[in-house]
Design an enzyme around this catalytic site. Sequence first.
Site, PDB file in Angstrom:
ATOM      1  N   GLY A   1       0.850  -1.191   0.000  1.00 34.13           N
ATOM      2  CA  GLY A   1       0.000   0.000   0.000  1.00 34.13           C
ATOM      3  C   GLY A   1       0.881   1.234   0.000  1.00 34.13           C
ATOM      4  O   GLY A   1       2.025   1.194  -0.465  1.00 34.13           O
TER       5      GLY A   1
ATOM      6  N   ARG B   1      -2.122   6.856   4.444  1.00 34.69           N
ATOM      7  CA  ARG B   1      -2.718   6.975   3.107  1.00 34.69           C
ATOM      8  C   ARG B   1      -2.593   5.644   2.359  1.00 34.69           C
ATOM      9  O   ARG B   1      -1.531   5.030   2.368  1.00 34.69           O
ATOM     10  CB  ARG B   1      -2.017   8.072   2.298  1.00 34.69           C
ATOM     11  CG  ARG B   1      -2.314   9.469   2.800  1.00 34.69           C
ATOM     12  CD  ARG B   1      -1.436  10.486   2.119  1.00 34.69           C
ATOM     13  NE  ARG B   1      -0.027  10.273   2.417  1.00 34.69           N
ATOM     14  CZ  ARG B   1       0.978  10.923   1.822  1.00 34.69           C
ATOM     15  NH1 ARG B   1       0.731  11.779   0.889  1.00 34.69           N
ATOM     16  NH2 ARG B   1       2.228  10.672   2.176  1.00 34.69           N
TER      17      ARG B   1
ATOM     18  N   CYS C   1       2.913   5.375  -2.878  1.00 36.76           N
ATOM     19  CA  CYS C   1       3.767   5.237  -4.067  1.00 36.76           C
ATOM     20  C   CYS C   1       3.433   4.011  -4.919  1.00 36.76           C
ATOM     21  O   CYS C   1       3.065   4.160  -6.077  1.00 36.76           O
ATOM     22  CB  CYS C   1       5.229   5.199  -3.648  1.00 36.76           C
ATOM     23  SG  CYS C   1       5.687   6.659  -2.711  1.00 36.76           S
TER      24      CYS C   1
HETATM   25  C1  UGA Z   1       8.613   3.055  -2.086  1.00 33.25           C
HETATM   26  C2  UGA Z   1       9.984   2.622  -2.643  1.00 33.25           C
HETATM   27  O1  UGA Z   1      10.492   1.521  -1.874  1.00 33.25           O
HETATM   28  C3  UGA Z   1      10.983   3.784  -2.612  1.00 33.25           C
HETATM   29  O2  UGA Z   1      12.220   3.389  -3.191  1.00 33.25           O
HETATM   30  C4  UGA Z   1      10.378   4.963  -3.392  1.00 33.25           C
HETATM   31  O3  UGA Z   1      11.247   6.083  -3.352  1.00 33.25           O
HETATM   32  C5  UGA Z   1       9.039   5.333  -2.792  1.00 33.25           C
HETATM   33  O4  UGA Z   1       8.159   4.191  -2.845  1.00 33.25           O
HETATM   34  C6  UGA Z   1       8.469   6.471  -3.600  1.00 33.25           C
HETATM   35  O5  UGA Z   1       8.149   6.276  -4.767  1.00 33.25           O
HETATM   36  O6  UGA Z   1       8.425   7.603  -3.093  1.00 33.25           O
HETATM   37  P1  UGA Z   1       7.580   3.419   0.359  1.00 33.25           P
HETATM   38  O7  UGA Z   1       6.262   3.496  -0.338  1.00 33.25           O
HETATM   39  O8  UGA Z   1       7.923   4.473   1.342  1.00 33.25           O
HETATM   40  O9  UGA Z   1       8.789   3.401  -0.713  1.00 33.25           O
HETATM   41  O10 UGA Z   1       7.639   2.038   1.175  1.00 33.25           O
HETATM   42  P2  UGA Z   1       8.156   0.551   0.911  1.00 33.25           P
HETATM   43  O11 UGA Z   1       9.079   0.190   2.005  1.00 33.25           O
HETATM   44  O12 UGA Z   1       8.655   0.348  -0.442  1.00 33.25           O
HETATM   45  O13 UGA Z   1       6.814  -0.284   1.114  1.00 33.25           O
HETATM   46  C7  UGA Z   1       5.680  -0.144   0.249  1.00 33.25           C
HETATM   47  C8  UGA Z   1       4.622  -1.165   0.589  1.00 33.25           C
HETATM   48  O14 UGA Z   1       5.071  -2.482   0.233  1.00 33.25           O
HETATM   49  C9  UGA Z   1       4.245  -1.239   2.060  1.00 33.25           C
HETATM   50  O15 UGA Z   1       2.841  -1.337   2.172  1.00 33.25           O
HETATM   51  C10 UGA Z   1       4.894  -2.520   2.538  1.00 33.25           C
HETATM   52  O16 UGA Z   1       4.218  -3.108   3.614  1.00 33.25           O
HETATM   53  C11 UGA Z   1       4.826  -3.373   1.297  1.00 33.25           C
HETATM   54  N1  UGA Z   1       5.848  -4.451   1.258  1.00 33.25           N
HETATM   55  C12 UGA Z   1       7.162  -4.131   1.148  1.00 33.25           C
HETATM   56  C13 UGA Z   1       5.448  -5.781   1.292  1.00 33.25           C
HETATM   57  O17 UGA Z   1       4.237  -6.097   1.384  1.00 33.25           O
HETATM   58  N2  UGA Z   1       6.407  -6.754   1.237  1.00 33.25           N
HETATM   59  C14 UGA Z   1       7.721  -6.467   1.117  1.00 33.25           C
HETATM   60  O18 UGA Z   1       8.546  -7.413   1.047  1.00 33.25           O
HETATM   61  C15 UGA Z   1       8.116  -5.127   1.081  1.00 33.25           C
END
Ligand code: UGA
Length: 439
Positions: free
Chosen positions: A258, A328, A261
């Site tokens: 979620g 969000r 991004c």
């Molecule tokens: C993401 C990207 O990782 C960043 O590199 C990028 O700069 C950012 O979007 C952006 O476009 O601004 P972010 O949305 O802050 O960063 O968070 P993430 O750590 O990537 O996690 C996104 C979602 O994926 C979360 O809901 C998380 O729970 C989920 N997720 C992540 C999983 O379900 N499994 C995983 O193994 C990793």
Amino acid sequence: MDLCIIGSGYVGLVSGACFAEVGHHVVCVDNDQRKVEMLQAGKIPIYEPGLEDLVHRNVASKRLRFTNSIEDGVDNSEVIFIAVPTPPQTDGSVDLTYIEKVAREIAGVLKPGAYRVIVDKSTVPVKTGERVEATIKRYNKDAEFAVVSNPEFLREGCAVPDLMNPDRVVIGSSSNRATDLMKRVYEPFKAPILVTDVNSAELIKHAANSFLSLKISYINAVAAICEASGADVEMVADGIGMDKRIGRNFLNAGIGYGGSCFPKDVKAFIAIARQLGTPFALLEEVEEINAMQLTRFIDKIRESLWVLKDKKLAVWGMTFKPDTDDVRNSVAIELINRLAAEGAHVTAYDPKGAEKAVEWKLIDPTKVTLAATPLEAVAGAEALIIATEWHEFANQDFAAVNASMHTPLVFDGRNLFDPSTMREFGFTYHAVGRPAPAR
Ligand code: UGA
């Protein structure tokens, strides 16, 4: 160097603070006067570990300041970063209204003879830089400038370390003069720099976020096969992740991705590909799998409790990931609302996100009870559901949690706990893609 950042949201504020920290003089511009006043008073509108200290320190040393005047920022800076929102439209394509408006505003204050590098840091569709350049030229034919793309890769919750130690810095530029200035901006970070053309840099950001989303959906699809076959997705992820070509990161199965991004960027990349006449059906499947994850998880809860109406359910976690107050597009919030819509009495706890969930009207506090502690949330509950993997959830007194619950059922949507430990505490423990407890 003298730098200006337009937009003091996640990307703008953290970038501004980090640029100041390495010695640049930064002016952050925002058109929200209330936000500017808050920042000037030392109050940080978002929770991000390490950010508050960084802002206070750099404001005190006069390397960081805040204003609502674009003219002030553009006059006093050689490099101007645009970090304004690029929200989705109903058809999934990107709304570039803010980018276009800022381009016009910059054009309005650029002075002849004062060369400026205009850098797009917001996530934008490929070819946006060309549009920004044409717009500035249209509104100011004497301006001397270059447009550069410099996508940001920071993650919420670890934005400061991500920015201070980036895996790579991408500079999309067709001007040697602008590229040299950008290299000077990033010189103190000692990070690998990749110089590309503007279009490629823009595409890198959408392609990277979509690939990470694809990795998550891939492991979630594998988790479904694990559940059907009795295999354990954590072991499978370890096994495939040990291959350096694949890597273990972003192979954590759960209730889906979620945030502000991934959902938006996958949709945008699908729309961009469609507009360019090269449809990207694989990404549509990525979205489909992501949506199914939550539905399958709720089905699992229903399968155990039979009827959800009037059941008291505790949910730990509301933010879209740990270490942020951002709710969000949080799958946790959607889960809470779907359970409440079925008539369950949900009591939710989150270390940072509850206030914003109410303030932004993402949950209805007349339908969902908010607890002040994890233990308060589980009192009398028929099931505990983990929706966000906050570290503090792993360190609870589980004997007390079990004693406080009506029935000791746990649904772990983030595979946070060790199944055998939870079963030793007497819980009937369900996770995602891991062997189900004996009936
Ligand atoms: C993401 C990207 O990782 C960043 O590199 C990028 O700069 C950012 O979007 C952006 O476009 O601004 P972010 O949305 O802050 O960063 O968070 P993430 O750590 O990537 O996690 C996104 C979602 O994926 C979360 O809901 C998380 O729970 C989920 N997720 C992540 C999983 O379900 N499994 C995983 O193994 C990793």
